[in-house]
Design an enzyme around this catalytic site. Structure first.
Site, PDB file in Angstrom:
ATOM      1  N   ASP A   1      38.800  54.626  42.422  1.00  0.00           N
ATOM      2  CA  ASP A   1      37.905  54.627  41.257  1.00  0.00           C
ATOM      3  C   ASP A   1      36.647  53.811  41.546  1.00  0.00           C
ATOM      4  O   ASP A   1      35.940  53.393  40.636  1.00  0.00           O
ATOM      5  CB  ASP A   1      38.631  54.080  40.020  1.00  0.00           C
ATOM      6  CG  ASP A   1      39.097  52.645  40.223  1.00  0.00           C
ATOM      7  OD1 ASP A   1      38.919  52.108  41.348  1.00  0.00           O
ATOM      8  OD2 ASP A   1      39.623  52.045  39.264  1.00  0.00           O
TER       9      ASP A   1
ATOM     10  N   ASN B   1      34.817  41.583  36.420  1.00  0.00           N
ATOM     11  CA  ASN B   1      34.841  42.003  35.006  1.00  0.00           C
ATOM     12  C   ASN B   1      33.731  41.348  34.182  1.00  0.00           C
ATOM     13  O   ASN B   1      33.320  41.898  33.158  1.00  0.00           O
ATOM     14  CB  ASN B   1      36.205  41.696  34.379  1.00  0.00           C
ATOM     15  CG  ASN B   1      37.297  42.567  34.971  1.00  0.00           C
ATOM     16  OD1 ASN B   1      37.067  43.756  35.208  1.00  0.00           O
ATOM     17  ND2 ASN B   1      38.455  41.983  35.241  1.00  0.00           N
TER      18      ASN B   1
ATOM     19  N   SER C   1      42.539  42.423  37.904  1.00  0.00           N
ATOM     20  CA  SER C   1      43.399  43.575  38.193  1.00  0.00           C
ATOM     21  C   SER C   1      43.526  43.842  39.686  1.00  0.00           C
ATOM     22  O   SER C   1      44.541  44.368  40.143  1.00  0.00           O
ATOM     23  CB  SER C   1      42.854  44.819  37.490  1.00  0.00           C
ATOM     24  OG  SER C   1      41.516  45.032  37.873  1.00  0.00           O
TER      25      SER C   1
ATOM     26  N   GLY D   1      41.895  42.701  33.924  1.00  0.00           N
ATOM     27  CA  GLY D   1      40.876  42.567  32.883  1.00  0.00           C
ATOM     28  C   GLY D   1      40.368  41.153  32.682  1.00  0.00           C
ATOM     29  O   GLY D   1      39.471  40.925  31.874  1.00  0.00           O
TER      30      GLY D   1
ATOM     31  N   HIS E   1      39.017  49.658  42.258  1.00  0.00           N
ATOM     32  CA  HIS E   1      40.339  49.158  42.642  1.00  0.00           C
ATOM     33  C   HIS E   1      40.776  49.715  43.996  1.00  0.00           C
ATOM     34  O   HIS E   1      40.352  50.797  44.388  1.00  0.00           O
ATOM     35  CB  HIS E   1      41.376  49.530  41.575  1.00  0.00           C
ATOM     36  CG  HIS E   1      41.104  48.890  40.257  1.00  0.00           C
ATOM     37  ND1 HIS E   1      40.411  49.521  39.260  1.00  0.00           N
ATOM     38  CD2 HIS E   1      41.392  47.646  39.795  1.00  0.00           C
ATOM     39  CE1 HIS E   1      40.305  48.712  38.210  1.00  0.00           C
ATOM     40  NE2 HIS E   1      40.889  47.564  38.526  1.00  0.00           N
TER      41      HIS E   1
END
Ligand code: SGN
Ligand code: CA
Length: 741
Positions: free
Chosen positions: A712, A621, A562, A591, A715
C-alpha cells in the site's frame, strides 16, 4: 523579563530592600507604603451563574457580592483548561497546560518549575495555602500549608500536614478551611512580612454536600430551570451525544441524589447505595441529614411507584435536588467569605489587603442538561473573578476585557514587585485594573483553550479552541469537526455555524485565529502526551503491551506504530527467525503518533523492561493524519528519545528514519517524512543514540517504491520485513550483551 512595572512594584522593591538591610525601621526614614497583602479565596466548580454579582437568578451571595461591589468584577474571565488540577497548575505557573505539564487530573504537578508563590517568597512575602490542592505532589513555595488529600471530603475531612501526616478534623470542610485560614491570619502570620494567603475551598464540587445549617435553605424554592436543560445535542459536534454528564442519565442514586438503601430505579439513577460522605458523618450529623432528605426522598419514591412522573419530571426533580445541594454548598462558601472579610475589617488588615475570589473553572447548572465542566461552552469556560483593593481599585468597577487564569500569576508578581519570567505566557493586569479597568489596546483580543482529558470520567473529547468577544471556534481532533458559535446571536451555543454559508468568512477568520493562537502559545500536539483509550481496541492492546512489558525481560524492544505492530502479521515469519530468539518485544500500536508513544512511555508503558536496545520508528502518522509540520514532529521524536534516555539510561536507542512512503520522491507524504528525518538524524550525536536509515534498501533505482515491498506504499510485505531485518541485524548485534548460558 517583560516590561511590566506597576507603581506597586516600585514601592515593594523599596520595601524589600529596606527589609533586607534594616531590620527595624528608623524614625527618620522616609515612609513607604507597605506592599499589599493578598487573600486569594478560591473555590472548586463555582459557576458565575451562582453568584449574585454576576446576576444569579438562583441564589444570593451577599458577601461575595461585597467584594465586587467594593472592587472589580471581571465579566470575561476564562480558564485555559476547564478541569481542576490543570486550572490550578495554570494559575501557579502562568502557563498553559501543555507548557506546565499538568494536562489532566491525575497528572503529578512538577513543583520544581517556576511558580508565583516561590517568586513571592523571594521578594519577602510569607505564603500560605489551606484547603484543596489536588495536584498530586506536595505544595512548593509555601511557608505553611495544610491540604485535603486529593478531592478531600465534605464531612469530617482529613488534612495532610506539612510533615506528611494526616489529621482528621471534626466538622464541615468549608468551615474548617475558613477556621484554618483565620487561625493562620491571627496566629501564624508574621506581621513584619507581607502575606499571600490562599484559602482554597473544596465546595461546591460534586457530590454537592451542604452543611447541616443550610440543608433546608431552599426547601420552599423552585429553582429556575435553564432553557437548555433538555438539550438533544443536535446541530453541533457528533461527540456531544457521547457525553456522560447529564442530569437525566448520569445522576447516581446515593452519591448525587442522596437516597439511602438500594437503588430502586436503576433505569433512572446510576450507582448503588454508597454515599461516601454519609458514611463519614457522626450519628448526630446523619440524623439531621436524614431529617432533611428522607421525607423528600420518600415522597419522590411514592410518586415513582404510583407512576405519576414522566421522564422529564424525573429529570426536573433531579435538577432541583442537584441545584439545592449545590447552592447549599455555595452558601457556606459565601459565609466563609463573610467571615474572612469581617476579620480583615476588625484587624485593620482590610486596607492594604487585596481580596480576590475565583474558582478553578465554571460549571454547568443544568445548561445543556449537564452538571460538571470540561467542554468549552460558556458556563464552564467562564471563571468567576473579582478583586477588592481599597483605595486602588475603584469600587463597583466592571472589566469586560478577556482575561484568563494564566494572567493571575504575572499579576500577583507585578503587585509584589517580583520579576515576571519571559517564559510566563499570561499577562499582568496590574497596570490597568485601577480606574476604569480598561485593558490597553495591546491587550489580547482572543483567548486560547485546550482540554486534554481523553477517555476519562464524563467522556468529554479532547478539544481546543479560541474565543474572542463575539465568536467561539472549537476543534475536535477525533472527528476533525469544527464548531463555530456566534455568542451574540446564540448565547446558549445551541447551533454550530460551521456549515452556514453566511458565516463562511467568519469561519475562515476564526480558523486562522486558532492557528495563530496555537503558534503564539507554542502548542505542538506532537509533544503533548495523548491517550487513545477512547478507542476500545487501542486500550486493550495498550494494556496487553504493558502487561507483556511487565512480565518479559527482552533484550530488544521495538517501539512504533503499525509498521512495528505488523511484525506480528506480515513480519511474523521473519520475526520468529531473527528476533524471537534474541528476546525481542513488540511495543508497536497501529495508528500511533508521537504523542501517543509519549503517553505510553509516561504511563508505565515500558513496564519493567531494561533492554540492551530499543528500535524506535515513529512519525509517519503525524504526517499521514495531519500533515504535521516536520519541525513539530521532529520535536515529538526528540521528546520520545529524551523520555527513553531518562527511563532507560543503559539502553541504546536505535533511531530509525521514518520509512519512505508514497509512489515516488515527489509524493508530499514522502517529502514530509524526508524533512522529518533530516531534522532528527543529529540525535545520533548523543552517545546513547544510533541512527539507522534503511530507506535505500526499500527503494528502487528511480526512488519509487515497489508494491512488492510496500503493497500500500506505506506498510511492509513479508519481503519488506526481510529487508528491514537485514538492515537491523548488523546494527543491533554489537549492542546486545551476551546472555549467560
Ligand atoms: C470527581 C467527580 C467528577 C468530576 C471530577 C473532576 N466524580 O471525579 O464528577 O468531574 O471529580 O472534578 S465524583 O464521583 O467523585 O463526585 S475536578 O474539579 O476535581 O476536576
Ligand atoms: Ca473543579
Amino acid at each position: 523579563m517583560k516590561p511590566h512595572k506597576s507603581f506597586a512594584a516600585l514601592v515593594v522593591f523599596a520595601f524589600v530592600a529596606q527589609a533586607a538591610t534594616h531590620k527595624s525601621a528608623v524614625a527618620d526614614e522616609p515612609a513607604t507604603t507597605p506592599p499589599p497583602n493578598v487573600l486569594f479565596i478560591f473555590s472548586d466548580d463555582h459557576a458565575t451563574a451562582a453568584i449574585g454579582a454576576y446576576g444569579s437568578q438562583v441564589n444570593q451571595t451577599p458577601h461575595l457580592d461585597r467584594i465586587a461591589g467594593e472592587g472589580l468584577l471581571f465579566k470575561n474571565s476564562f480558564c485555559a483548561n476547564s478541569i481542576c488540577g490543570p486550572s490550578r497548575a495554570c494559575i501557579l505557573t502562568g502557563l498553559h497546560s501543555h507548557k506546565n505539564g499538568f494536562l489532566r487530573n491525575g497528572n503529578r504537578f512538577d513543583g520544581s518549575q517556576f511558580t508565583f508563590p516561590k517568586a513571592l517568597q523571594q521578594v519577602g512575602y510569607q505564603t500560605a495555602l489551606l484547603g484543596k490542592w489536588h495536584l498530586g505532589s506536595n505544595p512548593t513555595g509555601f511557608d505553611y500549608w495544610e491540604i485535603l488529600p486529593g478531592q478531600g471530603h465534605y464531612y469530617n475531612p482529613d488534612f495532610i500536614q506539612m510533615d506528611g501526616t494526616k489529621r482528621r478534623d471534626q466538622g464541615y470542610v468549608t468551615d474548617l478551611i475558613t477556621q484554618k485560614t483565620l487561625r493562620w491570619l491571627k496566629d501564624q502570620r508574621n506581621p513584619d512580612q507581607p502575606f499571600f494567603l490562599m484559602c482554597q475551598h473544596k465546595a461546591p464540587h460534586r457530590n454537592w454536600s451542604p452543611p447541616i445549617r443550610h440543608l433546608d435553605l431552599f426547601d420552599n424554592a423552585d429553582i429556575r430551570v435553564p432553557a437548555t436543560l433538555m438539550d438533544d445535542y443536535t446541530g453541533r459536534s457528533s461527540l456531544l451525544k457521547e457525553n456522560e454528564m447529564t442530569i437525566a442519565r448520569h445522576f447516581s442514586w446515593a452519591h448525587d441524589a442522596k437516597f439511602r438503601g438500594e437503588n430502586r430505579f436503576p433505569k433512572h439513577f446510576s450507582g448503588g447505595y454508597r454515599n461516601r460522605e454519609y458514611s463519614r458523618m457522626t450519628a448526630e450529623q446523619k440524623a439531621q441529614w436524614d431529617k432533611h432528605y428522607e421525607p423528600i426522598n420518600q415522597a419522590f419514591i411514592a410518586d415513582m411507584n404510583a407512576e405519576r412522573l414522566s421522564d422529564e419530571d424525573i429529570t426536573r426533580w433531579k435538577y432541583q435536588r442537584y441545584m439545592k445541594d449545590y447552592l447549599g454548598c455555595v452558601q457556606a462558601v459565601d459565609d466563609s467569605v463573610g467571615q474572612l472579610l469581617e476579620y480583615l475589617d476588625e484587624s485593620g488588615l482590610a486596607e492594604n489587603t487585596i481580596v480576590i475570589y475565583s474558582s478553578d473553572q465554571g460549571f454547568y447548572l443544568g445548561e445543556h442538561g449537564w452538571y460538571d465542566k470540561r467542554w468549552m461552552f460558556e458556563p464552564s469556560l467562564k471563571m468567576p473573578l473579582m478583586m477588592r483593593w481599597p483605595g486602588k481599585i475603584k469600587p463597583g468597577s466592571v472589566c469586560h476585557s478577556l482575561v484568563q487564569n494564566i494572567d493571575y500569576a504575572p499579576t500577583f508578581l507585578d503587585w509584589a514587585g517580583a520579576e515576571i519570567p519571559a517564559s510566563v505566557q499570561g499577562e499582568s493586569m496590574a497596570s490597568w485594573i485601577h480606574d476604569d479597568a480598561l485593558a490597553p489596546e495591546t491587550w489580547r483580543d482572543a483567548i486560547y483553550y485546550a482540554y486534554y482529558e481523553n477517555a476519562a470520567s464524563h467522556n468529554v473529547p479532547v478539544h481546543d479552541g479560541v474565543r474572542n468577544d463575539r465568536y467561539k471556534l472549537m476543534f475536535f481532533p477525533r472527528t476533525g469537526e469544527y464548531n463555530l458559535f456566534d455568542l451574540d446571536a446564540d448565547p446558549d451555543e445551541m447551533r454550530s455555524l460551521d456549515a452556514d454559508p453566511n458565516y463562511a468568512d467568519i469561519l475562515k477568520q476564526m480558523r486562522k485565529l486558532l492557528v495563530q493562537q496555537r503558534d503564539k502559545y507554542q502548542v505542538n500536539p506532537a509533544i503533548i502526551p495523548a491517550t487513545r483509550a477512547d478507542e476500545d481496541w487501542w486500550a486493550k492492546r495498550e494494556r496487553q503491551l504493558r502487561n507483556n512489558a511487565n512480565r518479559q525481560r527482552p533484550r530488544i524492544a521495538f517501539i512504533g506504530d503499525s509498521i512495528t505492530q505488523s511484525w506480528e502479521n506480515a513480519g511474523k515469519e521473519v520475526w520468529k527467525n531473527r528476533f524471537e530468539a534474541l528476546g525481542a518485544i513488540n511495543l508497536g500500536i497501529s495508528g500511533d503518533r508521537t504523542e501517543h508513544v509519549l503517553w505510553r512511555l509516561t504511563h508505565r508503558g515500558l513496564g519493567k523492561i531494561q533492554p540492551d536496545a530499543v528500535v524506535l520508528m515513529i512519525g509517519t502518522n503525524n504526517t499521514g493524519h495531519r500533515m504535521q509540520d516536520p519541525q513539530q514532529v521532529a520535536q515529538g521524536i526528540t521528546a520520545i528519545v529524551d523520555e527513553l534516555s531518562s527511563r532507560l539510561p543503559k539502553t541504546k536507542i536505535v533511531l530509525s528514519a521514518i520509512f519512505p512512503r508514497g509512489e515516488g520522491p515527489s509524493d508530499i507524504y514522502r517529502k514530509n517524512n524526508d524533512a522529518i528525518n533530516a531534522r532528527i538524524q543529529h540525535l545520533a550525536e548523543r552517545e546513547n543514540v544510533i541512527w539507522m536509515d534503511p530507506s535505500k534498501a526499500f527503494l528502487q533505482d528511480d526512488e519509487t517504491l515497489s508494491r512488492k515491498i510496500m503493497p500500500d506504499l506505506l506498510h511492509l510485505s513479508p519481503q519488506g520485513y526481510q529487508i528491514w531485518a537485514d538492515a537491523l541485524e548488523p546494527v543491533l548485534e554489537p549492542l546486545l550483551t551476551p546472555t549467560a548460558s
